[in-house]
Each structure stands twice: as C-alpha cells, then as structure tokens.
Design a protein around this motif. Structure first.
Motif, PDB file in Angstrom:
ATOM      1  N   HIS A  13     -14.606   0.584   1.655  1.00 47.34           N
ATOM      2  CA  HIS A  13     -14.032  -0.714   1.767  1.00 47.34           C
ATOM      3  C   HIS A  13     -13.438  -0.881   3.512  1.00 47.34           C
ATOM      4  N   ASN A  30     -13.472   5.806   1.180  1.00 46.65           N
ATOM      5  CA  ASN A  30     -13.068   4.468   1.297  1.00 46.65           C
ATOM      6  C   ASN A  30     -14.079   3.456   2.124  1.00 46.65           C
ATOM      7  N   ARG A  79      -4.629   1.479  -8.600  1.00 43.37           N
ATOM      8  CA  ARG A  79      -5.353   2.517  -9.278  1.00 43.37           C
ATOM      9  C   ARG A  79      -5.187   3.879  -9.015  1.00 43.37           C
ATOM     10  N   ARG A  80      -4.558   4.179  -7.671  1.00 41.06           N
ATOM     11  CA  ARG A  80      -3.972   5.591  -7.406  1.00 41.06           C
ATOM     12  C   ARG A  80      -2.726   5.784  -8.222  1.00 41.06           C
ATOM     13  N   ASP A  90     -14.274   6.675  -5.291  1.00 39.14           N
ATOM     14  CA  ASP A  90     -13.968   5.711  -4.361  1.00 39.14           C
ATOM     15  C   ASP A  90     -12.603   5.061  -4.517  1.00 39.14           C
ATOM     16  N   TRP A  91     -12.052   4.761  -3.055  1.00 39.12           N
ATOM     17  CA  TRP A  91     -10.658   4.382  -3.188  1.00 39.12           C
ATOM     18  C   TRP A  91     -10.546   3.139  -3.784  1.00 39.12           C
ATOM     19  N   TYR A 140     -10.867  10.914  -1.419  1.00 40.13           N
ATOM     20  CA  TYR A 140     -11.732   9.611  -2.016  1.00 40.13           C
ATOM     21  C   TYR A 140     -12.645   8.989  -0.734  1.00 40.13           C
ATOM     22  N   GLY A 166      -6.738  -0.625  -4.716  1.00 44.02           N
ATOM     23  CA  GLY A 166      -6.836   0.629  -4.591  1.00 44.02           C
ATOM     24  C   GLY A 166      -5.528   1.397  -4.835  1.00 44.02           C
ATOM     25  N   GLN A 194       0.839  -1.416  -0.050  1.00 40.19           N
ATOM     26  CA  GLN A 194       0.029   0.015  -0.040  1.00 40.19           C
ATOM     27  C   GLN A 194       0.794   1.340  -0.006  1.00 40.19           C
TER      28      GLN A 194
END
Length: 165
Positions: A102, A100, A150-151, A164-165, A98, A147, A60
């Motif tokens: 989740h 989040n 994607r970021r 969305d995250w 975002y 996530g 992450q």
C-alpha cells in the motif's frame, strides 16, 4: 606473517571495483525501503500505544524508516522515543516482516513487540504527531487503520502473521 595470512589473497583493485559495481547495479535495479513499527503493549492495563500523524489519516503503530547505517532495533528505539516518549528496556521481540504494497511496491516493515518499556511523559502533539496514547485493547479508537488492527489481532490473539501489511 603466519602461513594462513600468506594463503589469503588480498582483494585486487579490479575485484574491489567489480564488487562496488555489482552493489551499485543491485541498489539501482532492486531498490527497497525498510521500516519498523512497534506494537507497545501494556499487559497490566490491557492496552496498546497508538499514534495519529498530522500528514496521514488513521491511528497507527509508532514507527518509521530505517536509515543507512542504522539497525532495525536502533530505528525502533529512536522512533518510539520521538513518537511516544517511550524507551525500550531490554530487547524487543521481532514478530514478523511484512510487504507493505500500500505504501510502495518496494516497501517492507519489520514489526517488533515491546512489552518492557518506560514512558517519561505522555506524548504531546507536535508537527508530526497529532495525538498519541495508550488505548484499551477492547476499546480501540475510531479510525484505526486496517493494517494496525490486523497486527494487534495477530500479536494479542496469537494469529499467524500475514505476508502483507
């Protein structure tokens, strides 16, 4: 006392109590958590800094929660120092905020892009961080969270951020 001071009414005790009651009501009725993440890019090495926690799976972006009385940038700064021995130089760039869902139905994350920084030493494993390091953008590690992937694409490829995250 100037005329303008005389015209400004002081807050009454009743008004102060009402304001505090509204703040308490909204805090209980609409609680929200706020976090920050830093996408730390080393453009010269074409790499990004990632961490793997000891308590959740996947690679992450570094970050964490914003504490009461702390600004987003202060939270980002202390999280990058704790999780990567990274010190932000200058101001990071806010990329997007975002939802989040989740993590929680009330969690929001502010993503900052950090390109001006120093790292005092590679981050050694500890109780919170199992592994940390810079990874080539064309060879991201196995197990990177969706996530996070994607970021990175949004920032590096210039894609519009999702909600969305």
């Amino acid at each position: 006392m100037s005329r303008s001071d005389a015209e400004v009414p002081r807050e009454t005790l009743e008004a102060r109590l009402r304001r505090r009651a509204f703040h308490l009501y909204f805090r209980l009725r609409r609680p929200m958590t706020l976090g920050v993440r830093g996408l730390v890019l080393d453009r010269a090495q074409n790499s990004v800094f990632l961490i793997r926690h000891t308590y959740v799976p996947g690679w992450q972006l570094p970050g964490g929660g914003v504490e009461t009385g702390e600004t987003l940038e202060q939270a980002l700064g202390h999280e990058l120092r704790e999780e990567g021995n990274i010190v932000v130089e200058g101001r990071p760039r806010l990329f997007a905020v975002y939802f989040n869902r989740h993590a929680s139905p009330r969690d929001h994350v502010a993503l900052y892009v950090v390109e001006n920084f120093t790292q005092s030493a590679p981050k050694a494993a500890d109780r919170e961080i199992a592994e940390a390091g810079f990874f080539s953008l064309d060879r991201l590690p196995e197990g990177i969270t969706e996530g996070t992937r994607r970021r990175i694409r949004e920032v590096v490829e210039g894609l519009p951020p999702t909600e969305d995250w």
